[in-house]
Design an enzyme around this catalytic site. Structure first.
Site, PDB file in Angstrom:
ATOM      1  N   GLY A  27       0.979  -1.265  -0.035  1.00 57.89           N
ATOM      2  CA  GLY A  27      -0.023  -0.028   0.030  1.00 57.89           C
ATOM      3  C   GLY A  27       0.795   1.301  -0.061  1.00 57.89           C
ATOM      4  N   ASN A  28       0.192   2.325  -0.105  1.00 57.80           N
ATOM      5  CA  ASN A  28       1.006   3.641  -0.054  1.00 57.80           C
ATOM      6  C   ASN A  28       0.003   4.719  -0.030  1.00 57.80           C
ATOM      7  OD1 ASN A  28       0.075   3.606  -3.083  1.00 57.80           O
ATOM      8  ND2 ASN A  28       1.662   2.067  -3.053  1.00 57.80           N
ATOM      9  N   GLY A  45       9.216   0.313   0.212  1.00 58.35           N
ATOM     10  CA  GLY A  45       9.886  -0.785   0.652  1.00 58.35           C
ATOM     11  C   GLY A  45      10.153  -0.758   2.110  1.00 58.35           C
ATOM     12  N   GLU A  75       3.883   2.887  -6.840  1.00 52.97           N
ATOM     13  CA  GLU A  75       2.669   3.371  -7.428  1.00 52.97           C
ATOM     14  C   GLU A  75       2.479   5.059  -7.497  1.00 52.97           C
ATOM     15  OE1 GLU A  75       0.447   1.520  -8.410  1.00 52.97           O
ATOM     16  OE2 GLU A  75       0.129  -0.333  -7.326  1.00 52.97           O
ATOM     17  N   HIS A  94      -3.851   4.143  -1.095  1.00 53.74           N
ATOM     18  CA  HIS A  94      -4.043   2.718  -1.599  1.00 53.74           C
ATOM     19  C   HIS A  94      -3.649   1.762  -0.715  1.00 53.74           C
ATOM     20  CE1 HIS A  94      -3.254  -0.447  -4.292  1.00 53.74           C
ATOM     21  NE2 HIS A  94      -1.842  -0.600  -4.114  1.00 53.74           N
ATOM     22  N   HIS A  96      -4.705  -2.583   0.551  1.00 48.25           N
ATOM     23  CA  HIS A  96      -4.816  -4.005   0.067  1.00 48.25           C
ATOM     24  C   HIS A  96      -5.796  -4.672   1.161  1.00 48.25           C
ATOM     25  CE1 HIS A  96      -0.948  -4.542  -2.383  1.00 48.25           C
ATOM     26  NE2 HIS A  96      -1.683  -3.349  -2.645  1.00 48.25           N
ATOM     27  N   HIS A 157      -5.844  -6.781  -7.350  1.00 51.01           N
ATOM     28  CA  HIS A 157      -4.861  -6.190  -6.556  1.00 51.01           C
ATOM     29  C   HIS A 157      -5.297  -5.209  -5.237  1.00 51.01           C
ATOM     30  CE1 HIS A 157      -1.750  -2.525  -7.067  1.00 51.01           C
ATOM     31  NE2 HIS A 157      -1.718  -3.195  -5.779  1.00 51.01           N
TER      32      HIS A 157
HETATM   33 ZN   LIG Z   1      -0.827  -2.134  -4.315  1.00 46.38          ZN
END
Ligand SMILES: [Zn+2]
Length: 210
Positions: A27-28, A45, A75, A94, A96, A157
């Site tokens: 995610g971001n 990361g 992303e 974003h 998951h 995704h």
């Molecule tokens: Zn993602």
């Protein structure tokens, strides 16, 4: 520089993980500074648990690095395209989150079944057909499906949400997961009813008065 804005990104990114919307390093999250127009995005990361304000990457809208020692999230091109094309957006999340991802991997939109989803997302939660993560193609498809929504599912995704701030985008992500959980449970025991046009119009009237 920009200590407060970097702190804001760290706070909400860690909050998202604490709420179970993402697992470490996935995610971001980003926000756009109203004064400079710069984008503050989580790095690629790094365990969010150890995220420090100086880990946040500062970019201009064309992806030129203004500050930061890390690589921006993979992303980031999608975030930048959304900011470029949507002047009303100042935060992007974003995630998951697991229930929403159930429908993302089924490539299935979540219909409008709950009033809170109308208030937070603006309608059903559409699905964006698969495109490579971080690609211009994904950005284009995402923008098309966002239209008058504040959240989309990304096929196979996850979830992308937008808001007038990062905290707002995160709130939408929480509501998306809540809706997905309700829908997932409801379809085990019956056929959930979609909101009718009359019901949606009534909610629109309420929204206009708030
Ligand atoms: Zn993602």
């Amino acid at each position: 520089m920009f200590k407060d804005l970097k702190n804001e990104v760290v706070f909400w990114a860690q909050k998202a993980e604490n709420l179970g919307l993402v697992v470490p390093t996935t995610g971001n999250f980003s926000l756009r500074d109203k004064d400079t127009g710069y984008i503050f995005v989580t790095p690629h990361g790094i365990f969010r648990e150890f995220l420090k304000p100086d880990d946040i990457v500062v970019l201009d809208i064309n992806a030129n690095k203004i500050e930061g020692k890390n690589k921006p999230s993979y992303e980031t091109p999608v975030h930048l395209e959304v900011y470029k094309n949507r002047e009303d957006v100042f935060g992007i999340a974003h995630t998951h989150s697991p229930y929403a991802c159930c429908f993302a991997v089924l490539n299935r939109a979540i219909p409008l079944i709950h009033i809170e989803t109308f208030f937070s997302v603006g309608g059903n939660i559409p699905i964006v057909d698969f495109a490579p993560p971080g690609s211009k193609e994904l950005a284009k498809k995402t923008l098309e499906k966002l239209a008058n929504r504040s959240a989309v599912l990304l096929e196979s995704h996850g979830v992308l949400t937008i808001g007038s701030s990062l905290s707002h985008a995160l709130l939408v992500a929480i509501m998306v997961e809540e809706t997905a959980k309700i829908y997932h449970s409801a379809i085990q025991i019956g056929k959930p009813k979609k909101l009718s046009d009359w019901q949606v119009n009534t909610l629109k009237e309420i929204l206009e008065k708030i």
